[in-house]
Design a protein around this motif. Sequence first.
Motif, PDB file in Angstrom:
ATOM      1  N   ALA A  31      47.789  -5.807  24.721  1.00  0.00           N
ATOM      2  CA  ALA A  31      47.028  -6.685  23.825  1.00  0.00           C
ATOM      3  C   ALA A  31      45.623  -6.861  24.390  1.00  0.00           C
ATOM      4  O   ALA A  31      45.451  -7.067  25.590  1.00  0.00           O
ATOM      5  N   VAL A  32      44.637  -6.760  23.523  1.00  0.00           N
ATOM      6  CA  VAL A  32      43.246  -6.933  23.923  1.00  0.00           C
ATOM      7  C   VAL A  32      42.672  -8.078  23.114  1.00  0.00           C
ATOM      8  O   VAL A  32      42.856  -8.144  21.896  1.00  0.00           O
ATOM      9  N   ASP A  33      41.991  -8.982  23.788  1.00  0.00           N
ATOM     10  CA  ASP A  33      41.390 -10.152  23.143  1.00  0.00           C
ATOM     11  C   ASP A  33      40.196  -9.728  22.299  1.00  0.00           C
ATOM     12  O   ASP A  33      39.144  -9.364  22.823  1.00  0.00           O
ATOM     13  N   MET A  34      40.350  -9.747  20.989  1.00  0.00           N
ATOM     14  CA  MET A  34      39.299  -9.297  20.081  1.00  0.00           C
ATOM     15  C   MET A  34      38.121 -10.266  20.001  1.00  0.00           C
ATOM     16  O   MET A  34      37.112  -9.967  19.376  1.00  0.00           O
ATOM     17  N   LYS A  35      38.231 -11.420  20.644  1.00  0.00           N
ATOM     18  CA  LYS A  35      37.126 -12.377  20.661  1.00  0.00           C
ATOM     19  C   LYS A  35      36.093 -12.017  21.732  1.00  0.00           C
ATOM     20  O   LYS A  35      34.983 -12.522  21.702  1.00  0.00           O
ATOM     21  N   LYS A  36      36.474 -11.132  22.649  1.00  0.00           N
ATOM     22  CA  LYS A  36      35.558 -10.701  23.708  1.00  0.00           C
ATOM     23  C   LYS A  36      34.546  -9.713  23.144  1.00  0.00           C
ATOM     24  O   LYS A  36      34.754  -9.118  22.092  1.00  0.00           O
ATOM     25  N   SER A  37      33.467  -9.519  23.890  1.00  0.00           N
ATOM     26  CA  SER A  37      32.465  -8.529  23.497  1.00  0.00           C
ATOM     27  C   SER A  37      33.078  -7.130  23.579  1.00  0.00           C
ATOM     28  O   SER A  37      34.122  -6.939  24.223  1.00  0.00           O
ATOM     29  N   VAL A  38      32.442  -6.170  22.948  1.00  0.00           N
ATOM     30  CA  VAL A  38      32.964  -4.800  22.954  1.00  0.00           C
ATOM     31  C   VAL A  38      33.099  -4.292  24.385  1.00  0.00           C
ATOM     32  O   VAL A  38      34.134  -3.729  24.754  1.00  0.00           O
ATOM     33  N   SER A  39      32.092  -4.484  25.202  1.00  0.00           N
ATOM     34  CA  SER A  39      32.167  -3.981  26.581  1.00  0.00           C
ATOM     35  C   SER A  39      33.280  -4.678  27.364  1.00  0.00           C
ATOM     36  O   SER A  39      33.982  -4.032  28.155  1.00  0.00           O
ATOM     37  N   ARG A  41      36.044  -5.889  26.028  1.00  0.00           N
ATOM     38  CA  ARG A  41      37.310  -5.359  25.490  1.00  0.00           C
ATOM     39  C   ARG A  41      37.616  -3.993  26.082  1.00  0.00           C
ATOM     40  O   ARG A  41      38.762  -3.699  26.438  1.00  0.00           O
ATOM     41  N   VAL A  42      36.600  -3.147  26.187  1.00  0.00           N
ATOM     42  CA  VAL A  42      36.793  -1.809  26.764  1.00  0.00           C
ATOM     43  C   VAL A  42      37.256  -1.943  28.205  1.00  0.00           C
ATOM     44  O   VAL A  42      38.219  -1.293  28.632  1.00  0.00           O
ATOM     45  N   GLU A  43      36.590  -2.780  28.968  1.00  0.00           N
ATOM     46  CA  GLU A  43      36.970  -2.982  30.365  1.00  0.00           C
ATOM     47  C   GLU A  43      38.394  -3.526  30.478  1.00  0.00           C
ATOM     48  O   GLU A  43      39.190  -3.059  31.292  1.00  0.00           O
ATOM     49  N   ASP A  44      38.732  -4.476  29.635  1.00  0.00           N
ATOM     50  CA  ASP A  44      40.076  -5.055  29.621  1.00  0.00           C
ATOM     51  C   ASP A  44      41.124  -3.988  29.304  1.00  0.00           C
ATOM     52  O   ASP A  44      42.151  -3.882  29.969  1.00  0.00           O
ATOM     53  N   TYR A  45      40.840  -3.168  28.303  1.00  0.00           N
ATOM     54  CA  TYR A  45      41.762  -2.102  27.905  1.00  0.00           C
ATOM     55  C   TYR A  45      41.970  -1.113  29.049  1.00  0.00           C
ATOM     56  O   TYR A  45      43.097  -0.764  29.384  1.00  0.00           O
ATOM     57  N   VAL A  46      40.882  -0.675  29.658  1.00  0.00           N
ATOM     58  CA  VAL A  46      40.978   0.302  30.754  1.00  0.00           C
ATOM     59  C   VAL A  46      41.750  -0.288  31.933  1.00  0.00           C
ATOM     60  O   VAL A  46      42.576   0.395  32.541  1.00  0.00           O
ATOM     61  N   GLN A  47      41.526  -1.536  32.242  1.00  0.00           N
ATOM     62  CA  GLN A  47      42.279  -2.181  33.326  1.00  0.00           C
ATOM     63  C   GLN A  47      43.770  -2.189  33.025  1.00  0.00           C
ATOM     64  O   GLN A  47      44.586  -1.973  33.916  1.00  0.00           O
ATOM     65  N   LYS A  48      44.115  -2.410  31.779  1.00  0.00           N
ATOM     66  CA  LYS A  48      45.527  -2.514  31.411  1.00  0.00           C
ATOM     67  C   LYS A  48      46.224  -1.155  31.318  1.00  0.00           C
ATOM     68  O   LYS A  48      47.375  -1.031  31.708  1.00  0.00           O
ATOM     69  N   VAL A  49      45.539  -0.140  30.798  1.00  0.00           N
ATOM     70  CA  VAL A  49      46.193   1.154  30.603  1.00  0.00           C
ATOM     71  C   VAL A  49      46.026   2.099  31.789  1.00  0.00           C
ATOM     72  O   VAL A  49      46.708   3.109  31.865  1.00  0.00           O
TER      73      VAL A  49
END
Length: 89
Positions: A31-39, A41-49
């Motif tokens: 799950a990625v917090d869509m309230k965050k900025s695009v950058s 969200r990208v960082e969050d996604y990469v950290q998780k996957v």
Amino acid sequence: MHLSKEELQKMKQIDIREAEIEQLVDISEVAVDMKKSVSARVEDYVQKVKNPFLVKVGDYVVKIGYSDSPETLNDRMEQYIRKVAEIKY
């Protein structure tokens, strides 16, 4: 988490046939917090996957490619659906 170009290139080059499915993250559980900025969200996604180019969805290994394009995934999906609709009708 900041990855160098070399690290990203190494991740991108992993052969899907050599991937250990047990080591991959199932993106259906991410799950990625869509309230965050695009950058953010990208960082969050990469950290998780861990590897943004190679993930799993259930029992399937998926290799992902990215392009530098102004079109969004939604734009591409709409194009795809229109193309499929043209073929069927």
